[in-house]
Design a protein around this motif. Structure first.
Motif, PDB file in Angstrom:
ATOM      1  N   UNK A 164       0.832  -1.206   0.000  1.00 10.65           N
ATOM      2  CA  UNK A 164       0.000   0.000   0.000  1.00 10.65           C
ATOM      3  C   UNK A 164       0.866   1.256   0.000  1.00 10.65           C
ATOM      4  N   UNK A 165       1.948   1.240   0.776  1.00  7.95           N
ATOM      5  CA  UNK A 165       2.836   2.406   0.846  1.00  7.95           C
ATOM      6  C   UNK A 165       3.594   2.603  -0.462  1.00  7.95           C
ATOM      7  N   UNK A 166       3.944   1.510  -1.134  1.00  6.18           N
ATOM      8  CA  UNK A 166       4.688   1.598  -2.393  1.00  6.18           C
ATOM      9  C   UNK A 166       3.891   2.278  -3.501  1.00  6.18           C
ATOM     10  N   UNK A 167       2.579   2.256  -3.403  1.00  9.10           N
ATOM     11  CA  UNK A 167       1.740   2.900  -4.412  1.00  9.10           C
ATOM     12  C   UNK A 167       1.923   4.415  -4.413  1.00  9.10           C
ATOM     13  N   UNK A 168       2.468   4.947  -3.320  1.00  7.23           N
ATOM     14  CA  UNK A 168       2.709   6.389  -3.219  1.00  7.23           C
ATOM     15  C   UNK A 168       4.105   6.772  -3.715  1.00  7.23           C
ATOM     16  N   UNK A 169       4.923   5.763  -4.050  1.00  6.18           N
ATOM     17  CA  UNK A 169       6.308   6.030  -4.438  1.00  6.18           C
ATOM     18  C   UNK A 169       6.386   6.612  -5.844  1.00  6.18           C
ATOM     19  N   UNK A 170       7.181   7.671  -5.982  1.00  2.00           N
ATOM     20  CA  UNK A 170       7.423   8.285  -7.289  1.00  2.00           C
ATOM     21  C   UNK A 170       8.878   8.176  -7.711  1.00  2.00           C
ATOM     22  N   UNK A 171       9.732   7.830  -6.762  1.00  2.00           N
ATOM     23  CA  UNK A 171      11.166   7.751  -7.047  1.00  2.00           C
ATOM     24  C   UNK A 171      11.705   6.361  -6.792  1.00  2.00           C
ATOM     25  N   UNK A 172      12.842   6.311  -6.094  1.00  2.00           N
ATOM     26  CA  UNK A 172      13.497   5.044  -5.784  1.00  2.00           C
ATOM     27  C   UNK A 172      13.171   4.664  -4.343  1.00  2.00           C
ATOM     28  N   UNK A 173      12.291   3.696  -4.184  1.00  2.00           N
ATOM     29  CA  UNK A 173      11.865   3.285  -2.844  1.00  2.00           C
ATOM     30  C   UNK A 173      12.859   2.288  -2.254  1.00  2.00           C
ATOM     31  N   UNK A 174      13.194   2.509  -0.993  1.00  2.00           N
ATOM     32  CA  UNK A 174      14.159   1.671  -0.280  1.00  2.00           C
ATOM     33  C   UNK A 174      13.502   1.124   0.983  1.00  2.00           C
ATOM     34  N   UNK A 175      13.585  -0.193   1.165  1.00  2.00           N
ATOM     35  CA  UNK A 175      13.122  -0.815   2.406  1.00  2.00           C
ATOM     36  C   UNK A 175      14.323  -1.000   3.323  1.00  2.00           C
ATOM     37  N   UNK A 176      14.190  -0.527   4.570  1.00  2.00           N
ATOM     38  CA  UNK A 176      15.306  -0.610   5.512  1.00  2.00           C
ATOM     39  C   UNK A 176      14.840  -1.158   6.859  1.00  2.00           C
ATOM     40  N   UNK A 177      15.724  -1.915   7.487  1.00  2.00           N
ATOM     41  CA  UNK A 177      15.581  -2.195   8.914  1.00  2.00           C
ATOM     42  C   UNK A 177      16.771  -1.576   9.616  1.00  2.00           C
ATOM     43  N   UNK A 178      16.499  -0.761  10.626  1.00  2.00           N
ATOM     44  CA  UNK A 178      17.555  -0.120  11.403  1.00  2.00           C
ATOM     45  C   UNK A 178      17.469  -0.613  12.842  1.00  2.00           C
ATOM     46  N   UNK A 179      18.540  -1.221  13.374  1.00  2.00           N
ATOM     47  CA  UNK A 179      18.520  -1.706  14.760  1.00  2.00           C
ATOM     48  C   UNK A 179      18.650  -0.560  15.756  1.00  2.00           C
ATOM     49  N   UNK A 180      18.668  -0.912  17.029  1.00  2.00           N
ATOM     50  CA  UNK A 180      18.769   0.077  18.105  1.00  2.00           C
ATOM     51  C   UNK A 180      19.945   1.026  17.905  1.00  2.00           C
ATOM     52  N   UNK A 181      19.694   2.298  18.154  1.00  2.00           N
ATOM     53  CA  UNK A 181      20.765   3.285  18.281  1.00  2.00           C
ATOM     54  C   UNK A 181      20.461   4.102  19.532  1.00  2.00           C
ATOM     55  N   UNK A 182      21.405   4.126  20.438  1.00  2.00           N
ATOM     56  CA  UNK A 182      21.209   4.806  21.723  1.00  2.00           C
ATOM     57  C   UNK A 182      22.464   5.602  22.053  1.00  2.00           C
ATOM     58  N   UNK A 183      22.310   6.913  22.210  1.00  2.00           N
ATOM     59  CA  UNK A 183      23.432   7.775  22.571  1.00  2.00           C
ATOM     60  C   UNK A 183      23.354   8.107  24.058  1.00  2.00           C
ATOM     61  N   UNK A 184      24.441   7.831  24.743  1.00  2.00           N
ATOM     62  CA  UNK A 184      24.494   8.024  26.195  1.00  2.00           C
ATOM     63  C   UNK A 184      25.691   8.905  26.532  1.00  2.00           C
ATOM     64  N   UNK A 185      25.435  10.000  27.234  1.00  2.00           N
ATOM     65  CA  UNK A 185      26.544  10.809  27.732  1.00  2.00           C
ATOM     66  C   UNK A 185      26.941  10.281  29.101  1.00  2.00           C
ATOM     67  N   UNK A 186      28.245  10.120  29.295  1.00  2.00           N
ATOM     68  CA  UNK A 186      28.766   9.497  30.512  1.00  2.00           C
ATOM     69  C   UNK A 186      29.583  10.506  31.323  1.00  2.00           C
ATOM     70  N   UNK A 187      29.583  10.336  32.616  1.00  2.00           N
ATOM     71  CA  UNK A 187      30.261  11.280  33.504  1.00  2.00           C
ATOM     72  C   UNK A 187      31.763  11.315  33.253  1.00  2.00           C
ATOM     73  N   UNK A 188      32.353  10.137  33.069  1.00  2.00           N
ATOM     74  CA  UNK A 188      33.778  10.055  32.792  1.00  2.00           C
ATOM     75  C   UNK A 188      34.046   8.821  31.932  1.00  2.00           C
ATOM     76  N   UNK A 189      35.278   8.720  31.452  1.00  2.00           N
ATOM     77  CA  UNK A 189      35.625   7.654  30.522  1.00  2.00           C
ATOM     78  C   UNK A 189      35.424   6.269  31.130  1.00  2.00           C
ATOM     79  N   UNK A 190      35.751   6.105  32.393  1.00  2.00           N
ATOM     80  CA  UNK A 190      35.599   4.798  33.032  1.00  2.00           C
ATOM     81  C   UNK A 190      34.137   4.350  33.041  1.00  2.00           C
TER      82      UNK A 190
END
Length: 259
Positions: A87-113
Protein backbone atom coordinates in the motif's frame (compact mmCIF):
# COMPACT_ATOMS: atom_id res chain seq x y z
CA UNK A 1 33.13 24.55 37.63
CA UNK A 2 34.38 21.02 38.34
CA UNK A 3 33.63 18.19 35.91
CA UNK A 4 31.06 16.46 38.14
CA UNK A 5 29.03 19.63 38.64
CA UNK A 6 29.23 20.43 34.93
CA UNK A 7 28.03 16.92 34.06
CA UNK A 8 25.06 17.32 36.40
CA UNK A 9 24.21 20.61 34.71
CA UNK A 10 24.36 19.01 31.25
CA UNK A 11 22.17 16.14 32.46
CA UNK A 12 19.55 18.42 33.99
CA UNK A 13 19.40 20.54 30.84
CA UNK A 14 19.09 17.54 28.51
CA UNK A 15 16.41 15.74 30.50
CA UNK A 16 14.33 18.90 30.84
CA UNK A 17 14.14 19.49 27.07
CA UNK A 18 11.16 18.51 24.95
CA UNK A 19 11.45 15.39 22.78
CA UNK A 20 12.06 16.68 19.24
CA UNK A 21 12.07 13.29 17.51
CA UNK A 22 9.58 12.48 14.73
CA UNK A 23 7.58 10.32 17.14
CA UNK A 24 7.81 12.78 20.03
CA UNK A 25 8.39 10.13 22.69
CA UNK A 26 10.74 7.29 23.65
CA UNK A 27 10.03 4.01 21.83
CA UNK A 28 8.22 1.41 23.91
CA UNK A 29 10.88 -1.30 23.58
CA UNK A 30 13.62 0.94 24.97
CA UNK A 31 11.70 2.93 27.63
CA UNK A 32 12.87 0.79 30.57
CA UNK A 33 16.50 0.90 29.45
CA UNK A 34 16.39 4.68 29.00
CA UNK A 35 14.78 5.14 32.42
CA UNK A 36 17.35 2.87 34.05
CA UNK A 37 20.24 4.84 32.55
CA UNK A 38 18.76 8.25 33.30
CA UNK A 39 18.13 7.19 36.89
CA UNK A 40 21.84 6.58 37.48
CA UNK A 41 24.27 9.33 38.42
CA UNK A 42 26.96 8.65 35.75
CA UNK A 43 24.66 8.48 32.70
CA UNK A 44 21.94 10.17 30.70
CA UNK A 45 20.58 9.47 27.23
CA UNK A 46 20.62 12.15 24.55
CA UNK A 47 18.76 10.28 21.77
CA UNK A 48 17.36 6.84 21.10
CA UNK A 49 15.59 4.65 18.58
CA UNK A 50 14.57 1.13 19.58
CA UNK A 51 14.80 -0.14 16.00
CA UNK A 52 12.45 0.25 13.06
CA UNK A 53 11.40 -0.86 9.61
CA UNK A 54 11.08 2.06 7.21
CA UNK A 55 10.19 2.58 3.56
CA UNK A 56 11.78 5.65 1.99
CA UNK A 57 11.12 7.25 -1.38
CA UNK A 58 13.35 9.62 -3.34
CA UNK A 59 16.51 9.67 -5.42
CA UNK A 60 19.47 7.49 -4.49
CA UNK A 61 22.56 9.68 -4.16
CA UNK A 62 25.41 7.41 -5.21
CA UNK A 63 25.62 4.42 -2.89
CA UNK A 64 24.18 6.17 0.17
CA UNK A 65 20.55 6.58 1.14
CA UNK A 66 20.04 10.06 2.59
CA UNK A 67 16.95 10.08 4.83
CA UNK A 68 16.88 13.87 5.13
CA UNK A 69 15.81 14.48 1.52
CA UNK A 70 13.53 11.49 1.13
CA UNK A 71 9.83 10.90 1.71
CA UNK A 72 8.95 8.54 4.54
CA UNK A 73 6.30 6.23 3.10
CA UNK A 74 6.19 3.86 6.07
CA UNK A 75 7.77 3.60 9.51
CA UNK A 76 7.04 1.05 12.22
CA UNK A 77 8.77 -0.12 15.38
CA UNK A 78 6.84 -3.38 15.27
CA UNK A 79 6.88 -6.36 12.87
CA UNK A 80 5.61 -5.36 9.44
CA UNK A 81 3.24 -7.14 7.02
CA UNK A 82 3.37 -7.24 3.22
CA UNK A 83 0.04 -5.47 2.66
CA UNK A 84 1.26 -2.36 4.49
CA UNK A 85 4.38 -2.17 2.33
CA UNK A 86 2.47 -2.74 -0.91
CA UNK A 87 0.00 0.00 0.00
CA UNK A 88 2.84 2.41 0.85
CA UNK A 89 4.69 1.60 -2.39
CA UNK A 90 1.74 2.90 -4.41
CA UNK A 91 2.71 6.39 -3.22
CA UNK A 92 6.31 6.03 -4.44
CA UNK A 93 7.42 8.28 -7.29
CA UNK A 94 11.17 7.75 -7.05
CA UNK A 95 13.50 5.04 -5.78
CA UNK A 96 11.87 3.28 -2.84
CA UNK A 97 14.16 1.67 -0.28
CA UNK A 98 13.12 -0.82 2.41
CA UNK A 99 15.31 -0.61 5.51
CA UNK A 100 15.58 -2.20 8.91
CA UNK A 101 17.56 -0.12 11.40
CA UNK A 102 18.52 -1.71 14.76
CA UNK A 103 18.77 0.08 18.11
CA UNK A 104 20.76 3.29 18.28
CA UNK A 105 21.21 4.81 21.72
CA UNK A 106 23.43 7.78 22.57
CA UNK A 107 24.49 8.02 26.20
CA UNK A 108 26.54 10.81 27.73
CA UNK A 109 28.77 9.50 30.51
CA UNK A 110 30.26 11.28 33.50
CA UNK A 111 33.78 10.05 32.79
CA UNK A 112 35.63 7.65 30.52
CA UNK A 113 35.60 4.80 33.03
CA UNK A 114 31.79 4.95 33.24
CA UNK A 115 31.61 4.82 29.45
CA UNK A 116 33.98 1.85 29.30
CA UNK A 117 31.85 -0.15 31.74
CA UNK A 118 28.65 0.50 29.77
CA UNK A 119 30.48 -0.11 26.49
CA UNK A 120 31.60 -3.51 27.74
CA UNK A 121 28.02 -4.43 28.64
CA UNK A 122 26.79 -3.26 25.22
CA UNK A 123 29.39 -5.32 23.37
CA UNK A 124 28.58 -8.43 25.39
CA UNK A 125 24.86 -7.91 24.75
CA UNK A 126 25.37 -8.03 20.98
CA UNK A 127 25.78 -4.32 20.14
CA UNK A 128 29.24 -4.80 18.70
CA UNK A 129 29.39 -1.62 16.67
CA UNK A 130 29.28 0.54 19.80
CA UNK A 131 31.88 3.24 20.27
CA UNK A 132 33.09 5.97 22.62
CA UNK A 133 33.81 9.56 21.64
CA UNK A 134 35.62 12.00 23.93
CA UNK A 135 35.11 15.67 23.07
CA UNK A 136 37.37 18.65 23.66
CA UNK A 137 35.06 20.03 26.36
CA UNK A 138 35.25 16.78 28.28
CA UNK A 139 31.98 15.30 27.05
CA UNK A 140 32.19 11.52 26.91
CA UNK A 141 29.59 10.02 24.58
CA UNK A 142 28.79 6.36 24.04
CA UNK A 143 26.88 5.25 20.94
CA UNK A 144 25.26 1.83 21.44
CA UNK A 145 24.55 0.19 18.09
CA UNK A 146 24.92 -3.00 16.08
CA UNK A 147 25.36 -3.94 12.44
CA UNK A 148 22.49 -6.33 11.73
CA UNK A 149 20.62 -3.87 9.53
CA UNK A 150 18.93 -4.35 6.17
CA UNK A 151 18.66 -2.06 3.14
CA UNK A 152 17.08 -3.15 -0.16
CA UNK A 153 15.84 -1.08 -3.15
CA UNK A 154 12.32 -2.00 -4.27
CA UNK A 155 11.41 0.47 -7.01
CA UNK A 156 13.05 2.68 -9.61
CA UNK A 157 11.40 5.98 -10.60
CA UNK A 158 8.11 4.76 -9.16
CA UNK A 159 8.18 1.39 -10.93
CA UNK A 160 8.22 -1.70 -8.71
CA UNK A 161 11.31 -3.78 -9.56
CA UNK A 162 10.59 -6.86 -7.44
CA UNK A 163 7.72 -9.29 -6.94
CA UNK A 164 5.32 -9.27 -4.00
CA UNK A 165 6.69 -12.69 -3.10
CA UNK A 166 10.16 -11.18 -2.76
CA UNK A 167 8.80 -8.34 -0.61
CA UNK A 168 7.22 -10.93 1.67
CA UNK A 169 10.58 -12.72 1.86
CA UNK A 170 12.36 -9.47 2.77
CA UNK A 171 9.83 -8.67 5.48
CA UNK A 172 10.32 -12.10 7.01
CA UNK A 173 14.04 -11.31 7.32
CA UNK A 174 13.37 -7.78 8.60
CA UNK A 175 10.93 -9.05 11.23
CA UNK A 176 13.44 -11.68 12.36
CA UNK A 177 16.03 -8.95 12.74
CA UNK A 178 13.52 -6.88 14.68
CA UNK A 179 12.95 -9.77 17.07
CA UNK A 180 16.69 -10.33 17.52
CA UNK A 181 17.13 -6.60 18.13
CA UNK A 182 14.49 -6.74 20.88
CA UNK A 183 16.29 -9.68 22.53
CA UNK A 184 19.54 -7.72 22.56
CA UNK A 185 17.83 -4.73 24.16
CA UNK A 186 16.41 -6.98 26.89
CA UNK A 187 19.82 -8.59 27.35
CA UNK A 188 21.49 -5.20 27.76
CA UNK A 189 18.84 -4.09 30.25
CA UNK A 190 19.27 -7.26 32.32
CA UNK A 191 23.06 -7.03 32.24
CA UNK A 192 23.02 -3.36 33.24
CA UNK A 193 20.56 -4.01 36.05
CA UNK A 194 22.70 -6.93 37.26
CA UNK A 195 25.84 -4.78 37.19
CA UNK A 196 24.15 -1.98 39.12
CA UNK A 197 22.85 -4.40 41.75
CA UNK A 198 26.37 -5.77 42.24
CA UNK A 199 27.66 -2.22 42.59
CA UNK A 200 25.03 -1.40 45.22
CA UNK A 201 25.90 -4.52 47.22
CA UNK A 202 29.60 -3.67 47.09
CA UNK A 203 29.01 -0.06 48.12
CA UNK A 204 26.80 -1.12 51.04
CA UNK A 205 29.54 -3.21 52.68
CA UNK A 206 31.65 -1.69 55.47
CA UNK A 207 34.78 -0.12 54.02
CA UNK A 208 37.03 -1.82 56.57
CA UNK A 209 35.87 -5.27 55.50
CA UNK A 210 36.34 -4.50 51.83
CA UNK A 211 39.81 -3.21 52.52
CA UNK A 212 40.78 -6.32 54.50
CA UNK A 213 39.39 -8.56 51.81
CA UNK A 214 41.40 -6.79 49.13
CA UNK A 215 44.56 -7.16 51.21
CA UNK A 216 44.09 -10.88 51.72
CA UNK A 217 43.35 -11.60 48.06
CA UNK A 218 45.98 -9.34 46.53
CA UNK A 219 48.76 -11.90 46.69
CA UNK A 220 46.61 -14.70 45.29
CA UNK A 221 45.25 -13.11 42.12
CA UNK A 222 45.38 -10.00 39.99
CA UNK A 223 42.84 -7.25 40.50
CA UNK A 224 39.90 -7.66 38.14
CA UNK A 225 39.23 -5.16 35.42
CA UNK A 226 36.06 -3.14 36.27
CA UNK A 227 34.59 -3.70 32.81
CA UNK A 228 35.13 -7.45 33.13
CA UNK A 229 33.53 -7.53 36.55
CA UNK A 230 30.43 -5.75 35.28
CA UNK A 231 29.96 -7.90 32.18
CA UNK A 232 29.67 -11.36 33.75
CA UNK A 233 25.92 -11.69 33.60
CA UNK A 234 25.19 -14.22 30.88
CA UNK A 235 23.25 -17.43 30.92
CA UNK A 236 24.25 -20.43 28.83
CA UNK A 237 21.57 -19.44 26.31
CA UNK A 238 22.99 -15.93 25.94
CA UNK A 239 26.49 -17.27 25.37
CA UNK A 240 25.17 -19.53 22.61
CA UNK A 241 23.37 -16.58 20.99
CA UNK A 242 26.59 -14.57 21.03
CA UNK A 243 28.48 -17.40 19.34
CA UNK A 244 25.91 -17.36 16.53
CA UNK A 245 25.94 -13.56 16.34
CA UNK A 246 26.41 -12.11 12.87
CA UNK A 247 28.11 -8.97 14.23
CA UNK A 248 31.77 -9.88 13.95
CA UNK A 249 33.35 -6.46 14.26
CA UNK A 250 34.02 -4.42 17.37
CA UNK A 251 34.53 -0.68 17.04
CA UNK A 252 35.76 1.48 19.89
CA UNK A 253 36.63 5.01 18.82
CA UNK A 254 38.11 7.50 21.23
CA UNK A 255 39.13 10.77 19.61
CA UNK A 256 38.80 14.50 20.25
CA UNK A 257 35.74 16.07 18.71
CA UNK A 258 34.38 19.56 19.00
CA UNK A 259 31.08 19.53 20.93
Amino acid sequence: MDRTAEFRRWKAQCLSKADLSRKGSVDEDVVELVQLLNGREPYFTTSSCAGRIILLDGDINGFEVQKQNRCWLLVTHKPCVKDDVIAALKKANGDAILKFEPLILHVQCRQLQDAQILHSLAIDSGFRNSGITVGKRGKTMLAIRSTHGLEVPLSRKGKLMVTEEYIEFLLKIANQKMEENKKRIERLYNCLQHALEKENITNSRPKEKIKDKNKSSYTRKKKRNPEEAHSKCFTEENVKERENDDDLGISVTIFPEDY
